[in-house]
Design a protein around this motif. Sequence first.
Motif, short mmCIF file in Angstrom:
data_model
loop_
_atom_site.label_atom_id
_atom_site.label_comp_id
_atom_site.label_asym_id
_atom_site.label_seq_id
_atom_site.Cartn_x
_atom_site.Cartn_y
_atom_site.Cartn_z
N PRO A 40 68.59 51.41 21.23
CA PRO A 40 67.76 50.37 20.59
C PRO A 40 68.20 48.95 20.95
O PRO A 40 67.36 48.07 21.14
N GLU A 41 69.51 48.73 21.06
CA GLU A 41 69.99 47.39 21.45
C GLU A 41 69.53 47.05 22.86
O GLU A 41 69.07 45.92 23.12
N ALA A 42 69.66 48.02 23.77
CA ALA A 42 69.22 47.78 25.15
C ALA A 42 67.72 47.47 25.18
O ALA A 42 67.28 46.53 25.87
N ALA A 43 66.94 48.24 24.42
CA ALA A 43 65.49 48.01 24.38
C ALA A 43 65.19 46.62 23.84
O ALA A 43 64.29 45.92 24.34
N ASN A 44 65.95 46.19 22.83
CA ASN A 44 65.78 44.86 22.27
C ASN A 44 66.05 43.78 23.31
O ASN A 44 65.33 42.77 23.38
N TRP A 45 67.09 43.96 24.11
CA TRP A 45 67.40 42.96 25.13
C TRP A 45 66.37 42.95 26.24
O TRP A 45 66.02 41.88 26.76
N LEU A 46 65.86 44.12 26.61
CA LEU A 46 64.78 44.15 27.60
C LEU A 46 63.56 43.41 27.06
O LEU A 46 62.92 42.62 27.76
N ALA A 47 63.26 43.62 25.77
CA ALA A 47 62.13 42.92 25.14
C ALA A 47 62.40 41.41 25.08
O ALA A 47 61.48 40.60 25.25
N THR A 48 63.67 41.03 24.86
CA THR A 48 64.03 39.60 24.85
C THR A 48 63.72 38.96 26.20
O THR A 48 63.16 37.86 26.26
N LEU A 49 64.07 39.67 27.28
CA LEU A 49 63.80 39.14 28.63
C LEU A 49 62.30 39.03 28.87
O LEU A 49 61.81 38.04 29.44
N ILE A 50 61.54 40.04 28.44
CA ILE A 50 60.08 40.02 28.63
C ILE A 50 59.45 38.88 27.83
O ILE A 50 58.67 38.08 28.36
N ASP A 51 59.81 38.79 26.53
CA ASP A 51 59.30 37.70 25.69
C ASP A 51 59.63 36.35 26.28
O ASP A 51 58.81 35.43 26.29
N GLY A 52 60.88 36.23 26.74
CA GLY A 52 61.35 34.96 27.28
C GLY A 52 60.54 34.53 28.49
O GLY A 52 60.18 33.36 28.62
N MET A 53 60.21 35.49 29.35
CA MET A 53 59.42 35.14 30.54
C MET A 53 58.02 34.67 30.15
O MET A 53 57.52 33.70 30.72
N PHE A 54 57.39 35.33 29.20
CA PHE A 54 56.07 34.89 28.76
C PHE A 54 56.14 33.49 28.14
O PHE A 54 55.27 32.65 28.39
N ALA A 55 57.19 33.24 27.36
CA ALA A 55 57.36 31.92 26.75
C ALA A 55 57.54 30.84 27.82
O ALA A 55 57.00 29.74 27.72
N ARG A 56 58.32 31.17 28.89
CA ARG A 56 58.53 30.23 29.99
C ARG A 56 57.21 29.89 30.70
O ARG A 56 56.97 28.76 31.06
N VAL A 57 56.40 30.93 30.94
CA VAL A 57 55.10 30.71 31.60
C VAL A 57 54.27 29.71 30.79
O VAL A 57 53.65 28.81 31.35
N ALA A 58 54.32 29.88 29.47
CA ALA A 58 53.53 28.99 28.60
C ALA A 58 54.10 27.57 28.63
O ALA A 58 53.35 26.60 28.60
N ALA A 59 55.44 27.46 28.68
CA ALA A 59 56.08 26.14 28.54
C ALA A 59 56.10 25.36 29.85
O ALA A 59 56.07 24.14 29.85
N ASP A 60 56.15 26.07 30.98
CA ASP A 60 56.46 25.41 32.24
C ASP A 60 55.56 25.93 33.37
O ASP A 60 55.76 27.04 33.86
N PRO A 61 54.60 25.12 33.81
CA PRO A 61 53.67 25.56 34.86
C PRO A 61 54.38 25.84 36.19
O PRO A 61 53.81 26.50 37.05
N ASP A 62 55.63 25.36 36.35
CA ASP A 62 56.35 25.59 37.61
C ASP A 62 57.16 26.88 37.60
O ASP A 62 57.85 27.19 38.57
N PHE A 63 57.11 27.62 36.48
CA PHE A 63 57.85 28.88 36.40
C PHE A 63 56.94 30.01 36.87
O PHE A 63 55.88 30.25 36.28
N HIS A 64 57.34 30.70 37.94
CA HIS A 64 56.51 31.77 38.50
C HIS A 64 57.26 33.10 38.40
O HIS A 64 58.15 33.36 39.22
N PRO A 65 56.91 33.94 37.41
CA PRO A 65 57.66 35.17 37.19
C PRO A 65 57.73 36.07 38.41
O PRO A 65 58.73 36.77 38.61
N ASP A 66 56.70 36.06 39.27
CA ASP A 66 56.74 36.96 40.43
C ASP A 66 57.80 36.54 41.45
O ASP A 66 58.16 37.33 42.33
N GLN A 67 58.28 35.29 41.34
CA GLN A 67 59.36 34.86 42.24
C GLN A 67 60.73 35.12 41.61
O GLN A 67 61.76 34.76 42.17
#
Lengths: 198, 198
Positions: free
Chosen positions: B155-182
Amino acid sequence: MRTVDPQQRETKRMALLDAASHCFAESGFVATRTADICAKAGMSAGNLFHYFASKHEVLLALVAREGEQIQQAMAPLAQAADPMAELLAFLDHICQLACDRHYAGLALEISALGHRDEAVARLVKANDRVLRDGLEALVRAADQAGQLHTVLSAPEAANWLATLIDGMFARVAADPDFHPDQQTEVLQSLVVHLLQGR
Amino acid sequence: MRTVDPQQRETKRMALLDAASHCFAESGFVATRTADICAKAGMSAGNLFHYFASKHEVLLALVAREGEQIQQAMAPLAQAADPMAELLAFLDHICQLACDRHYAGLALEISALGHRDEAVARLVKANDRVLRDGLEALVRAADQAGQLHTVLSAPEAANWLATLIDGMFARVAADPDFHPDQQTEVLQSLVVHLLQGR
């Protein structure tokens, strides 16, 4: 004419912002009335309008203050002798902030408002810039101190640190069983891996 | 009485949900009118009410469908021979989704709505549970395949994977220069560090 002590005026203004941050986080911006903010600050209703033209102006002042606080907290860090240690300590501090569900709820409320309020969105973006600039300065300082071992550029590293911070706040909002203060070791290990390749 | 082909009915319902997801992401839920959704779906205005009682019901159906899609995408992964490779491929797929600013914008819009709409909040929470359960199943499968080397519980590992996923979506919203595919290489490196300690 009544003379106003500027110091006292600033103290009252800050007390109103503290009260507003509680009310917005608990009830949401729309449901909060200016009278609620005054009550929370221990002032009589309407008193707020001596300091702010509207509830919206309170919100903007609150978000602007947040940016100033981030800047003040981060400015000295990059000057420290051990920038990597300062970075890890700063992330510990963020974990403590994220544990405060009042603070995390307010962050979520504000980013939600930014989605449909241009003025809020501009300030939120500026605060994000301040955070990333602060992180970037820390990363550069760590690099100059010979503490880094990474292929990431300083802006990329700052972006990933921001990703981890954003992700933790999002987790707090999504999952009441996620406690950031119990996760500082894992966070530190990820950051050390990102920046020092171990 | 007109007979209705259930297959055709489902196709139209899905077309309306696709159209609604575009409209909500572009204009926001509040500003979108049901007539806009019908126009986007190439149907005449009012047609929507043969399929959904209200715009709010469209939103709930959209969020519920998202949960079903996550579940369907994740269910087979934990059965694969190489669960760790499946996990990394799934995260690649998430990076691609996060690059779609339409999709990322909708995710943000929905989580913002969840902040003041109990029914949406319940569905968002359920979807988050589905994602974390799927990640946890993958982590357990990788563990049983002898692929893990970590002190984190599943469960802890799953939580951290979710943290990384959430964080990437938040970055996309905050910063137009953040490109997750790179950023897939850095993400993979973080996940390998989290789960395999290297």
